[in-house]
Design a protein around this motif. Structure first.
Motif, PDB file in Angstrom:
ATOM      1  N   PRO B  38      41.639  37.803  49.441  1.00 51.33           N
ATOM      2  CA  PRO B  38      40.868  39.014  49.690  1.00 51.33           C
ATOM      3  C   PRO B  38      40.509  39.193  51.159  1.00 51.33           C
ATOM      4  N   ASN B  39      40.616  38.152  51.938  1.00 50.63           N
ATOM      5  CA  ASN B  39      40.347  38.264  53.370  1.00 50.63           C
ATOM      6  C   ASN B  39      41.096  37.140  54.075  1.00 50.63           C
ATOM      7  N   ALA B  40      41.015  37.138  55.380  1.00 50.30           N
ATOM      8  CA  ALA B  40      41.835  36.216  56.166  1.00 50.30           C
ATOM      9  C   ALA B  40      41.479  34.752  55.925  1.00 50.30           C
ATOM     10  N   PHE B  41      40.307  34.504  55.364  1.00 51.01           N
ATOM     11  CA  PHE B  41      39.800  33.138  55.308  1.00 51.01           C
ATOM     12  C   PHE B  41      40.106  32.400  54.008  1.00 51.01           C
ATOM     13  N   SER B 154      40.182  29.228  34.859  1.00 50.71           N
ATOM     14  CA  SER B 154      40.199  28.673  36.220  1.00 50.71           C
ATOM     15  C   SER B 154      40.524  29.750  37.254  1.00 50.71           C
ATOM     16  N   TYR B 155      40.111  29.504  38.481  1.00 43.89           N
ATOM     17  CA  TYR B 155      40.404  30.444  39.574  1.00 43.89           C
ATOM     18  C   TYR B 155      41.910  30.650  39.711  1.00 43.89           C
ATOM     19  N   GLY B 156      42.674  29.580  39.559  1.00 44.98           N
ATOM     20  CA  GLY B 156      44.123  29.693  39.716  1.00 44.98           C
ATOM     21  C   GLY B 156      44.705  30.699  38.745  1.00 44.98           C
ATOM     22  N   LYS B 157      44.258  30.627  37.496  1.00 42.12           N
ATOM     23  CA  LYS B 157      44.783  31.549  36.469  1.00 42.12           C
ATOM     24  C   LYS B 157      44.338  32.981  36.746  1.00 42.12           C
ATOM     25  N   LEU B 158      43.211  33.110  37.447  1.00 41.60           N
ATOM     26  CA  LEU B 158      42.687  34.448  37.748  1.00 41.60           C
ATOM     27  C   LEU B 158      43.271  35.040  39.018  1.00 41.60           C
ATOM     28  N   ALA B 159      43.986  34.219  39.788  1.00 43.78           N
ATOM     29  CA  ALA B 159      44.370  34.639  41.143  1.00 43.78           C
ATOM     30  C   ALA B 159      45.080  35.986  41.149  1.00 43.78           C
ATOM     31  N   THR B 160      46.100  36.122  40.310  1.00 44.12           N
ATOM     32  CA  THR B 160      46.910  37.339  40.339  1.00 44.12           C
ATOM     33  C   THR B 160      46.073  38.551  39.935  1.00 44.12           C
ATOM     34  N   ALA B 161      45.238  38.388  38.922  1.00 45.88           N
ATOM     35  CA  ALA B 161      44.397  39.501  38.480  1.00 45.88           C
ATOM     36  C   ALA B 161      43.321  39.828  39.507  1.00 45.88           C
ATOM     37  N   ALA B 162      42.752  38.794  40.113  1.00 43.90           N
ATOM     38  CA  ALA B 162      41.687  39.026  41.096  1.00 43.90           C
ATOM     39  C   ALA B 162      42.198  39.804  42.288  1.00 43.90           C
ATOM     40  N   ALA B 163      43.476  39.567  42.635  1.00 43.90           N
ATOM     41  CA  ALA B 163      44.061  40.255  43.788  1.00 43.90           C
ATOM     42  C   ALA B 163      44.083  41.765  43.571  1.00 43.90           C
ATOM     43  N   LYS B 164      44.033  42.203  42.302  1.00 43.43           N
ATOM     44  CA  LYS B 164      44.100  43.644  42.013  1.00 43.43           C
ATOM     45  C   LYS B 164      42.714  44.281  41.945  1.00 43.43           C
ATOM     46  N   GLN B 165      41.661  43.451  41.993  1.00 38.00           N
ATOM     47  CA  GLN B 165      40.302  43.981  41.947  1.00 38.00           C
ATOM     48  C   GLN B 165      39.945  44.674  43.261  1.00 38.00           C
ATOM     49  N   ALA B 166      39.044  45.645  43.157  1.00 35.50           N
ATOM     50  CA  ALA B 166      38.548  46.283  44.376  1.00 35.50           C
ATOM     51  C   ALA B 166      37.764  45.254  45.190  1.00 35.50           C
ATOM     52  N   VAL B 167      37.907  45.323  46.509  1.00 34.16           N
ATOM     53  CA  VAL B 167      37.175  44.389  47.371  1.00 34.16           C
ATOM     54  C   VAL B 167      35.761  44.927  47.568  1.00 34.16           C
ATOM     55  N   PRO B 168      34.736  44.204  47.129  1.00 36.69           N
ATOM     56  CA  PRO B 168      33.374  44.717  47.294  1.00 36.69           C
ATOM     57  C   PRO B 168      32.936  44.682  48.761  1.00 36.69           C
TER      58      PRO B 168
END
Lengths: 159, 714
Positions: B38-41, B154-168
C-alpha cells in the motif's frame, strides 16, 4: 616506491579449508588478496599499518594483521577468515554471543574483534576481564562498543 | 534499469549470506503483482513474507532496525516475521538523510501511520471476505481475527485482496495506545547482526560489480591546491594500471576537488600507483596556515576584545578576583573506520552508485549539478556504513568516484581512500577558544557571565563554518541575569563539517567546565549549584528545564553522587541539551600522583522521551560517552603549512578497550514523542570527566585533549 615492479607469482593459499591459487605480486598484503581476488570481503581494511585490528585473520591458528602480511608469507599456511568461523551455517558460540549481546553498532570492526576473541578463547577458555582487555587491546572500535565486546566474550566463555 | 549486469552482483551479495538486497521498492513491487504494497515501506507477499523498507542510511545508529520496528508495531506483525530491506535513494521515501539525531523524531509519526494504513486495509479485506463489519475484526500478530465467529486468516492469504482495498487517509487511521506496544520499547537486536558476525559484504567498500576497476584519488595536501605537474606517464606504465589522469575540479572546498585519479586492476595496485605519483601542486595562497598561528590570533582577539556581540543583557561586571580563564579545544577528524569509498558506473548518460552515504539526496544534487546530468539519471543505492559521525554527510568522495566513472564511460569502478587520506581530507570539527569571566553573588549564584568565543570561518572572517559558531541562546543565556556573549571568526582555508553533536560536542566542554569552576568558587556542591542554576521554571523557550533536571538527578542518583571517595579519585558532573535530547553524565576517575588518568565509570541520565529499542538505545549512550571520552582524552588535528600533519592511528590516537570505563545509563521516560539518541549523550561526557579530574587532583583541564595536561598532584 622505487619504480621497480615486483614480478607476479603464483601462490597456493589454504583459506577456510579450501585450496586456491592467485597470481599477484609478492608484496601484496593478504588482506587485498582475500578481498579483491578471493571475494572474501569480511576481512576489513582499516589502517593498513597493523594498528586498528580490523583486518585480523588467523594464520596457523594465531591472530595476525592481514594488512601487513605479504601474501608470500601466507602461502602454504592455514588461513582462517571470519567467513570460515561458522561451519555449515552454524554460528560458533562466540558469534552467537555477539548477536545475543547486540554488540555491533556500525559493525565494521567486528569481524576483526571476533577473530581476535576467537584466538583468545582457544588459548584461554575462561578469561577474566583483564585478560580480555589485554588480548583485545589492538582492536579499535570507532563506535566504542567495548562494553558489549567484553560481555559477549564472557558469555561465549561460559557456554 | 540500464544495461549493468545487476543479476551478477546480486548473486554475489546474497550467496555470501548478506541481508543486503538491492531491489528498490518500485522495482520489487512491479515484479510481484500479487503482493500487497500500500505504500513504499510495506510489502506483504502471498506466502506471508513481510518486508519493511529501511529508508534511512545505517551508520551504526541503529535506524535500519528501529525505524522498521515502528512500522511493524502498527502493522501488528511479530518482529520475527519481518524482513528488512535497505531502500535506495528515491523521492517516494521522503527525506533520507541521517544527521542531527533526526531520524526518529522526523519518522516516528509517519511510519506509525504507514503501518496502520496497511493494517487497516488487511482488516478491511478480511471483513469484506467474511461479510462482517470491519469493527468486529482485529489484527493480531500477523492475522486478522473475527472474534464472534472465531475465524482468522493470515496476512499472506489476505495480501491479494488487501491490495484491492481503498487506501485510507493516513491522517485518519487509528494508532495503537503505546501501552499496548509489543515491539517498541523492547530489546531488539540489529537486523544485520548475523551478516556482521559472518563477514557478509554489507558495507560500501565490500561492493563489487562485474568488470569493475579499482581506483584511488590523490588530492593536494593543502586544501584546494591544484595539479601543476605530475609524472602521469611513469605511473601509467606500472603493472595493472590502466589509467592515470588529472581531474581539474573547482576551487570550491565543498565541491569537486582537484586531484589525480589512478585506475588499476586491484585495490593494492591502485594504492601502490597512487604512492608512486609525484605531483607538483599549486597551493595558491593557502600554504601558510597553521594551528600555531590560529592560537596566536585567538589569543590576540581575546585580549583585545571587540568581537561581534551576539548577546548583551544586564551589566556583566567583574571584580579583580573574578574568574578570568580560557578554555580551548582543537580541530577533530571524524575518523570513521571504513575509509571513504564509492562504487559506481556511468552508462547511457547516467550514473549508478553503491555508496556509504548519510546524505544521498545531497549527492544526487551535487553530482547532477557537477556533471550536468538530470537528477533522474543519478541512482544511488545505500550500503551499510562503517561509521558516519557526520563525515558522510559530505559527498566529496562520491564526486571523485563520479569523475572517474564518467572518464571510464561504461566501466564500473570502486574508489577507495587510504587511511592516510582520511585525516588529510576531512571536514573537521572546528576548534575554538572561550575567554570566560564569571562572578557569583553572596547567595552562591552566578551573577555575571561573559564569554568571548573565537571560532572559525571557511574563507570568511564573518560567517562561522559548518559546526562552528554559537547560538545567542546557548546555555546559560537566559539563566544568568548579567550576560555577555561575543564572537570572533578566524578566517581559515580548512574545510569544516558536522562532527557528532555539532557545536555541542565542543561547547559543552567549555561551558560546563566553567560552570563547575564557578560552583567551586561559590563553595557549593556542583550538583546543587547546577540544579540551582537551572532554577524552578518548567521551560525557558524550547529548553525544557524540568527534563534537564530530571536527567541530572537520575545520573547523580545512579552514580552514587555525594558518596565519599578515597584520595586521588573524584566525581564530576555535567549536563547538556542538544538534538532535542536532555543528557547528564557523572564521571568517576582515578588519577595517580604521577598524573596517570584512569576513567573508572561513566553514568548517564538521558531523557529522549520513550525509548524505542532498549538494546540499541543503551548501545548508543554507552558508545557516545566513550567516543566523547576518546576524543577529549587523545585527539587533535594539527595544521602545519596549510595541511593536516596527522596521518594515521599512530599519530591520531584513539581509545582502546583497556581504557574503556564501565558505563551505565538511566532513561527518564517523559511523556513526549521520542527523539534521537545518536548524539545527546556525547557533549556532557568530556566536561564530566574534566570536572572529575578537578575533584580528584585540584587541577582544572581547560585545554583539550586531556593528554596535553599535566595531571600530577600531591
Amino acid at each position: 616506491m622505487d619504480g621497480s615492479h615486483p614480478v607476479m607469482s603464483t601462490y597456493d593459499l589454504h583459506v577456510n579449508g579450501r585450496r586456491q591459487s592467485v597470481d599477484v605480486e609478492p608484496d601484496t598484503p593478504l588482506l587485498w588478496v582475500l578481498r579483491d581476488h578471493l571475494g572474501l570481503a569480511g576481512t576489513k581494511y582499516g589502517c593498513g599499518i597493523g594498528q586498528c585490528g580490523a583486518c585480523t585473520i588467523h594464520l596457523d591458528g594465531r591472530p595476525v594483521r592481514s594488512c601487513t602480511l605479504p601474501v608470500s608469507a601466507a602461502a602454504g599456511r592455514e588461513v582462517t577468515t571470519i567467513e570460515g568461523l561458522a561451519e555449515e551455517g552454524k554460528l560458533t558460540p562466540l558469534q552467537e554471543a555477539w548477536c545475543e549481546h547486540d554488540v555491533a553498532q556500525c559493525g565494521y570492526c567486528q569481524s576483526g574483534q571476533i577473530m581476535t576473541a576467537a584466538a583468545l578463547l582457544r588459548d584461554n577458555p575462561k578469561p577474566d576481564e583483564k585478560a580480555i582487555d589485554q588480548a583485545m587491546a589492538g582492536n579499535f572500535c570507532r563506535c566504542a562498543t567495548y562494553t558489549r565486546i567484553r560481555q559477549a566474550i564472557l558469555t561465549a566463555a561460559a557456554k | 534499469m540500464n544495461t549493468l549486469d545487476r543479476r551478477g552482483f546480486f548473486k554475489v551479495s546474497t550467496l555470501a549470506g548478506g541481508g543486503f538486497l538491492l531491489a528498490s521498492w518500485s522495482r520489487a513491487a512491479e515484479s510481484d503483482d500479487a503482493a500487497f504494497s500500500p505504500n513504499a515501506f510495506v510489502r506483504i507477499a502471498p506466502d506471508g513474507t513481510v518486508t519493511i523498507m529501511a529508508h534511512k542510511p545505517e551508520i551504526g545508529q541503529g535506524v535500519k532496525t528501529t525505524l522498521p520496528m515502528i512500522v511493524a508495531e502498527e502493522l501488528q506483525v511479530p518482529w520475527e516475521n519481518v524482513t528488512v530491506e535497505q531502500a535506495s535513494i528515491d523521492p517516494v521515501f521522503g527525506g533520507q538523510t541521517a544527521g542531527g539525531s533526526t531520524s526518529v523524531p522526523s519518522s516516528y509519526d509517519r511510519l506509525r501511520r504507514l503501518g496502520a494504513v496497511a493494517k487497516t486495509m488487511l482488516v478491511n479485506a478480511a471483513a469484506a471476505e467474511w461479510q462482517v463489519p470491519a469493527e468486529e475484526c482485529a489484527a493480531v500478530s500477523g492475522e486478522v481475527v473475527h472474534k464472534a465467529s472465531g475465524r482468522k486468516v493470515s496476512y499472506g492469504k489476505l495480501a491479494t485482496a488487501a491490495a484491492k482495498q481503498a487506501v485510507p487517509d493516513e491522517k485518519s487511521v487509528k494508532l495503537k495506545d503505546p501501552k499496548d506496544f509489543k515491539i517498541l520499547g523492547k530489546r531488539i537486536g540489529g537486523v544485520d547482526n548475523r551478516g556482521i558476525v559472518t563477514g557478509a559484504p554489507l558495507f560500501g567498500i565490500d561492493q563489487t560489480l562485474p568488470g569493475m576497476r579499482y581506483a584511488c584519488y590523490l588530492r593536494c595536501p593543502v586544501f584546494g591546491g591544484k595539479v601543476a605537474k605530475a609524472n602521469l606517464d611513469k605511473v601509467r606504465a606500472m603493472p595493472g594500471v590502466s589509467d592515470v589522469f588529472v581531474v581539474d575540479g573547482s576551487d570550491d572546498l565543498y565541491g569537486q576537488m582537484p586531484g589525480v585519479a589512478v585506475v588499476a586492476d586491484s585495490t593494492w595496485r591502485a594504492m601502490k600507483a597512487q604512492a608512486a605519483l609525484e605531483v607538483e601542486w599549486d597551493h595558491g595562497k593557502h600554504g601558510a596556515e597553521s594551528s600555531a598561528r590560529h592560537e596566536e590570533n585567538a589569543a590576540a582577539a581575546m585580549k583585545s576584545g571587540g568581537g561581534e556581540v551576539l548577546r548583551d543583557e544586564g551589566k556583566p561586571e567583574f571584580a579583580e578576583d573574578a574568574l578570568d580563564v580560557v578554555y580551548q579545544y582543537p580541530h577533530l577528524a571524524h575518523n570513521t573506520l571504513e575509509p571513504m569509498n564509492c562504487t559506481g558506473v556511468f552508462r547511457d548518460g547516467g550514473f549508478e552508485f553503491w555508496a556509504p552515504t548519510q546524505n544521498g539526496g545531497s549527492a544526487v544534487d551535487g553530482i547532477s549539478r557537477t556533471f550536468k546530468v538530470p537528477k533522474e539519471k543519478v541512482k544511488i543505492h545505500m550500503t551499510r556504513i562503517g561509521g558516519g559521525f557526520g563525515r558522510r554527510l559530505m559527498t566529496d568522495y562520491m564526486l571523485e568516484c563520479a569523475a572517474i566513472a564518467k572518464h571510464l564511460d561504461g566501466t564500473p569502478v570502486k574508489l577507495t581512500w587510504t587511511r592516510e587520506q582520511d585525516p588529510h581530507h576531512d571536514f573537521y570539527r572546528p576548534g575554538g577558544w572561550h575567554r570566560f569571566r564569571g562572578a557569583v553573588d553572596e547567595n552562591g549564584r552566578i551573577s555575571a557571565w561573559a564569554d568571548h568565543f573565537v571560532t572559525f570561518g571557511v574563507r570568511s572572517d564573518r560567517r562561522p563554518g559548518n559546526g562552528a559558531g554559537i547560538h545567542p541562546r546557548e546555555f546559560p543565556a537566559e539563566f544568568v541575569p548579567n550576560f555577555r556573549l561575543e564572537q570572533t571568526v578566524l578566517e581559515s582555508n580548512v574545510p569544516l563539517g558536522w562532527w557528532r553533536a555539532p557545536g555541542s560536542c565542543a561547547l559543552a566542554f567549555a561551558i560546563q567546565g566553567f560552570i563547575d569552576e564557578l560552583a567551586h568558587k561559590a563553595g557549593k556542591d556542583p550538583l546543587e549549584f547546577k540544579l540551582a542554576l537551572l532554577g524552578g521554571r518548567d521551560r525557558v523557550g524550547d529548553y525544557h528545564v524540568s527534563r534537564m533536571k530530571g536527567a541530572l538527578k537520575a545520573a547523580a542518583e545512579k552514580s552514587g553522587w555525594g558518596e565519599k571517595l578515597p584520595e586521588g579519585r573524584g566525581r564530576g558532573i555535567a549536563f547538556h541539551y542538544s538534538h532535542r535530547g536532555y543528557a547528564a553524565v557523572v564521571a568517576e576517575v582515578t588519577v595517580s600522583k604521577q598524573g596517570r588518568l584512569k576513567v573508572d565509570k561513566l553514568t548517564a541520565g538521558v531523557d529522549v522521551g520513550p525509548v524505542l529499542n532498549l538494546s540499541g538505545a543503551e548501545n548508543q549512550v554507552h558508545g557516545s560517552m566513550i567516543d566523547g571520552l576518546s576524543a577529549a582524552w587523545f585527539q587533535e588535528i594539527e595544521i602545519v603549512d596549510g595541511a593536516v600533519r596527522n596521518t594515521n592511528f599512530a599519530d591520531y590516537p584513539v581509545l582502546m578497550i583497556p581504557d574503556a570505563p564501565a558505563v551505565d545509563v538511566v532513561f527518564v521516560d517523559s511523556d513526549v514523542p521520542p527523539t534521537g539518541l545518536g548524539e545527546p549523550a556525547l557533549p556532557p561526557t568530556a566536561p564530566a570527566v574534566c570536572n572529575a579530574i578537578f575533584a580528584a587532583t585540584g587541577k582544572r583541564v581547560r585545554k583539550l585533549p586531556i593528554r596535553r595536561n599535566d595531571l600530577a598532584w600531591g
